[in-house]
Write a protein that holds these residues in place. Sequence first.
Motif, PDB file in Angstrom:
ATOM      1  N   LYS A 333       8.029  25.606   4.078  1.00 14.76           N
ATOM      2  CA  LYS A 333       8.537  26.865   3.546  1.00 14.76           C
ATOM      3  C   LYS A 333       7.387  27.850   3.291  1.00 14.76           C
ATOM      4  O   LYS A 333       7.498  29.038   3.570  1.00 14.76           O
ATOM      5  CB  LYS A 333       9.319  26.634   2.246  1.00 14.76           C
ATOM      6  N   SER A 334       6.297  27.315   2.768  1.00 14.58           N
ATOM      7  CA  SER A 334       5.164  28.166   2.408  1.00 14.58           C
ATOM      8  C   SER A 334       4.615  28.910   3.624  1.00 14.58           C
ATOM      9  O   SER A 334       4.304  30.101   3.557  1.00 14.58           O
ATOM     10  CB  SER A 334       4.073  27.301   1.776  1.00 14.58           C
ATOM     11  N   GLU A 335       4.506  28.206   4.726  1.00 16.63           N
ATOM     12  CA  GLU A 335       3.977  28.854   5.940  1.00 16.63           C
ATOM     13  C   GLU A 335       4.861  30.024   6.339  1.00 16.63           C
ATOM     14  O   GLU A 335       4.378  31.089   6.726  1.00 16.63           O
ATOM     15  CB  GLU A 335       3.883  27.846   7.095  1.00 16.63           C
ATOM     16  N   GLN A 336       6.169  29.815   6.216  1.00 17.75           N
ATOM     17  CA  GLN A 336       7.100  30.860   6.624  1.00 17.75           C
ATOM     18  C   GLN A 336       7.089  32.032   5.624  1.00 17.75           C
ATOM     19  O   GLN A 336       7.103  33.196   6.006  1.00 17.75           O
ATOM     20  CB  GLN A 336       8.502  30.253   6.708  1.00 17.75           C
ATOM     21  N   LEU A 337       7.034  31.679   4.345  1.00 13.81           N
ATOM     22  CA  LEU A 337       7.057  32.696   3.291  1.00 13.81           C
ATOM     23  C   LEU A 337       5.822  33.594   3.380  1.00 13.81           C
ATOM     24  O   LEU A 337       5.912  34.827   3.281  1.00 13.81           O
ATOM     25  CB  LEU A 337       7.098  31.968   1.939  1.00 13.81           C
ATOM     26  N   ALA A 339       3.874  33.950   6.050  1.00 15.09           N
ATOM     27  CA  ALA A 339       3.923  34.694   7.323  1.00 15.09           C
ATOM     28  C   ALA A 339       4.851  35.904   7.176  1.00 15.09           C
ATOM     29  O   ALA A 339       4.582  36.983   7.717  1.00 15.09           O
ATOM     30  CB  ALA A 339       4.411  33.786   8.446  1.00 15.09           C
ATOM     31  N   TYR A 340       5.911  35.739   6.417  1.00 15.73           N
ATOM     32  CA  TYR A 340       6.845  36.859   6.214  1.00 15.73           C
ATOM     33  C   TYR A 340       6.180  37.947   5.369  1.00 15.73           C
ATOM     34  O   TYR A 340       6.335  39.142   5.644  1.00 15.73           O
ATOM     35  CB  TYR A 340       8.143  36.369   5.562  1.00 15.73           C
ATOM     36  N   LEU A 341       5.409  37.538   4.370  1.00 17.13           N
ATOM     37  CA  LEU A 341       4.665  38.522   3.569  1.00 17.13           C
ATOM     38  C   LEU A 341       3.693  39.295   4.463  1.00 17.13           C
ATOM     39  O   LEU A 341       3.610  40.526   4.396  1.00 17.13           O
ATOM     40  CB  LEU A 341       3.906  37.825   2.428  1.00 17.13           C
ATOM     41  N   GLU A 342       2.983  38.570   5.309  1.00 14.64           N
ATOM     42  CA  GLU A 342       2.047  39.223   6.232  1.00 14.64           C
ATOM     43  C   GLU A 342       2.799  40.227   7.111  1.00 14.64           C
ATOM     44  O   GLU A 342       2.362  41.357   7.312  1.00 14.64           O
ATOM     45  CB  GLU A 342       1.372  38.145   7.092  1.00 14.64           C
ATOM     46  N   PHE A 343       3.952  39.817   7.590  1.00 16.62           N
ATOM     47  CA  PHE A 343       4.769  40.666   8.464  1.00 16.62           C
ATOM     48  C   PHE A 343       5.202  41.951   7.745  1.00 16.62           C
ATOM     49  O   PHE A 343       5.048  43.056   8.265  1.00 16.62           O
ATOM     50  CB  PHE A 343       5.982  39.855   8.945  1.00 16.62           C
ATOM     51  N   VAL A 344       5.747  41.833   6.535  1.00 20.31           N
ATOM     52  CA  VAL A 344       6.228  43.048   5.854  1.00 20.31           C
ATOM     53  C   VAL A 344       5.062  43.940   5.417  1.00 20.31           C
ATOM     54  O   VAL A 344       5.214  45.172   5.390  1.00 20.31           O
ATOM     55  CB  VAL A 344       7.183  42.756   4.659  1.00 20.31           C
ATOM     56  N   ALA A 400       0.429  35.664  -4.110  1.00 20.84           N
ATOM     57  CA  ALA A 400       0.669  34.266  -3.735  1.00 20.84           C
ATOM     58  C   ALA A 400       2.156  33.922  -3.888  1.00 20.84           C
ATOM     59  O   ALA A 400       2.590  33.507  -4.961  1.00 20.84           O
ATOM     60  CB  ALA A 400      -0.183  33.338  -4.588  1.00 20.84           C
ATOM     61  N   PRO A 401       2.950  34.131  -2.844  1.00 24.39           N
ATOM     62  CA  PRO A 401       4.344  33.687  -2.917  1.00 24.39           C
ATOM     63  C   PRO A 401       4.388  32.164  -2.851  1.00 24.39           C
ATOM     64  O   PRO A 401       3.873  31.570  -1.907  1.00 24.39           O
ATOM     65  CB  PRO A 401       4.988  34.311  -1.674  1.00 24.39           C
ATOM     66  N   THR A 402       4.937  31.545  -3.872  1.00 21.76           N
ATOM     67  CA  THR A 402       4.914  30.077  -3.914  1.00 21.76           C
ATOM     68  C   THR A 402       6.285  29.516  -3.518  1.00 21.76           C
ATOM     69  O   THR A 402       7.310  30.056  -3.922  1.00 21.76           O
ATOM     70  CB  THR A 402       4.534  29.554  -5.309  1.00 21.76           C
ATOM     71  N   PRO A 403       6.268  28.452  -2.727  1.00 20.75           N
ATOM     72  CA  PRO A 403       7.522  27.955  -2.164  1.00 20.75           C
ATOM     73  C   PRO A 403       8.463  27.318  -3.182  1.00 20.75           C
ATOM     74  O   PRO A 403       9.643  27.188  -2.907  1.00 20.75           O
ATOM     75  CB  PRO A 403       7.055  26.929  -1.134  1.00 20.75           C
ATOM     76  N   LEU A 404       7.971  26.944  -4.365  1.00 12.83           N
ATOM     77  CA  LEU A 404       8.873  26.316  -5.341  1.00 12.83           C
ATOM     78  C   LEU A 404       9.820  27.338  -5.966  1.00 12.83           C
ATOM     79  O   LEU A 404      10.967  27.030  -6.253  1.00 12.83           O
ATOM     80  CB  LEU A 404       8.084  25.619  -6.450  1.00 12.83           C
TER      81      LEU A 404
END
Length: 423
Positions: A333-337, A339-344, A400-404
Motif C-alpha cells: 500500500k505504501s508504495e502506491q500511496l 507514488a500517488y502523492l508524487e503523481f498529484v 509522509a503518508p503512512t499506510p496504516l
Amino acid sequence: MTFENTLHFAQQLDRNDPLRSFRDRFLIPQAGGKELIYFCGNSLGLQPKAAREALDRELTVWQHLAVEGWFMRPDQAEDTPWLSIHKRCKDPLAQIVGALPSEVVPMNNLTVNMHLMLTSFYRPAGQRTKILTIGGDFPSDQYALETHIQARGMNPADVLVEIFPREGESAWRGEDICNAIDTHRDTLALVLMSGLHYYTGQVFDMAAIARKALQAGVPVGFDLAHAIGNIPLWLHDWQVDFAFWCSYKYLNSGPGGVSGVFIHQKHHNANLPRLAGWWGYDEDSRFAMTKGFVPMAGADGWQLSTPTVLAMAVHHAALQITAEAGMDALRRKSEQLTAYLEFVLRNSGYPLEIMTPADPAGRGCQLSLLVHQDGKRLFNRLVEQGIIGDWREPDCIRLAPTPLYNTFEEVWHVGQILLKFRT
Ligand SMILES: *Cc1c(COP(=O)(O)O)cnc(C)c1O
C-alpha cells in the motif's frame, strides 16, 4: 498502474485498499470539527485507540496489586506480569524487523541504545580503528559517534570516514558506500549508519552494505529510526550484526516511546563487552543479587534497568497493530500511496523539487520536497488547510503518508491545494 487526479479515482483506490479498516484503530486529530490530514507519522505516529486501554490496564494493576504487579496478573489476564513485560513485545518486533525473537529486545531510548551497541561492537584494534558512516546523518547519531570516540581517547576526525552524495546529487550512490568499505577495509572497525535517511527519505541497500561489510570482516549496524514499520526488514538473513530504533515514528508507540535493539544470533554466545545492568542478569537468579554479571541469553542480556512498564504497555498495543497488518501488505500500500502523492504533486504544476529517490526501492513512504521560493509560506498555507507535514530549514517540506492510517483521498486533497496555490 495509471493514476488519475480525480476524487473518484482516489476513493476507488481507498475502497480497494485491503488495509482500509486499520485507519479506524487510530485517533485522527481534528481542528474545527474536521479531521486533519496527518502526514507527519515520520516524526510522531498517531495514537492507537488501544493505547489508552493498555495503559489503563496497567494502571489498574498498579492500583490493586501494587508491588505484586511485578509477579502477578489480575484474574483471567493472560499476559505476562511486569517482570517480563518485555517478552510481550518480542514476537511482533521480531516479525517487523525480520529477526528471531531472541535477537530483539525493547528497552531505553534510541540514543542510549546506540551508545550501548557502540560499546559492544566498536572494538578498535591495531590498524582497525575507523568507523564508516554517512555524512549528514541525524544529529543525535553524529553526537553519539563523536563523543563515544572521544570517550575512548581518540579524535573523531581521525576515526570517522563519512560518505556523502556526489557533487550536485542529493542521494547517496549505493556503490559509493560499498566501494568505500572495500577501500578502507584494512582500517575499518565498524560500519554504522541510518538504514533510511531522515531528511531525504532515501532507503539504503542494507542487504548489499551488510554483505560487503561481512566480506571485509567488519561489523555492521543500522539506525532504523525511519525504517522500522516503514519498510520490510530482514535483519537476520542480511546478517546485520546489530540495529536499534525508536518506536514513536512509524510504530506509533507514543512520544518518547520505548526503543529497541537487534543483536544477531551469531553474537549471543560471544561474550561481547557490554555496559551491564541488573535487568540483563540471568532471570532465574537475578534476585539472588550476587556479585559478577551473568547475562541472560540473547538480546535480553543487554537490558539495563527496570522496564518503563506504562510505556511498554502502549508499545505492545501499537506493535500488535503493525504486526497484524504485516509489513508486506503495508509496503504494498505504501508504495502506491507514495507514488500517488508524487503523481498529484507533479500534476499540480507547483514549482518544487522532490529530493527523495523516484525508484520505489530507494524510498519508504516519505517524500522530501525542496521548495526554493517561499517554502515556509507554502508550508504555513498547507497547515492552514489542515495538512500536517513537517518543515526543515531552509527549504524542505517532508510529507509522509503512512499506510496504516492515511488514505488516497487525503493525498488527492494535497494535490488540489497545491493547484489552488500555484496561481
Ligand atoms: C528520530 C531519530 C533519532 C531520535 O533519537 P532519540 O534518542 O529517540 O531522541 C535518532 N536518530 C535518527 C536517525 C532518528 O531519525
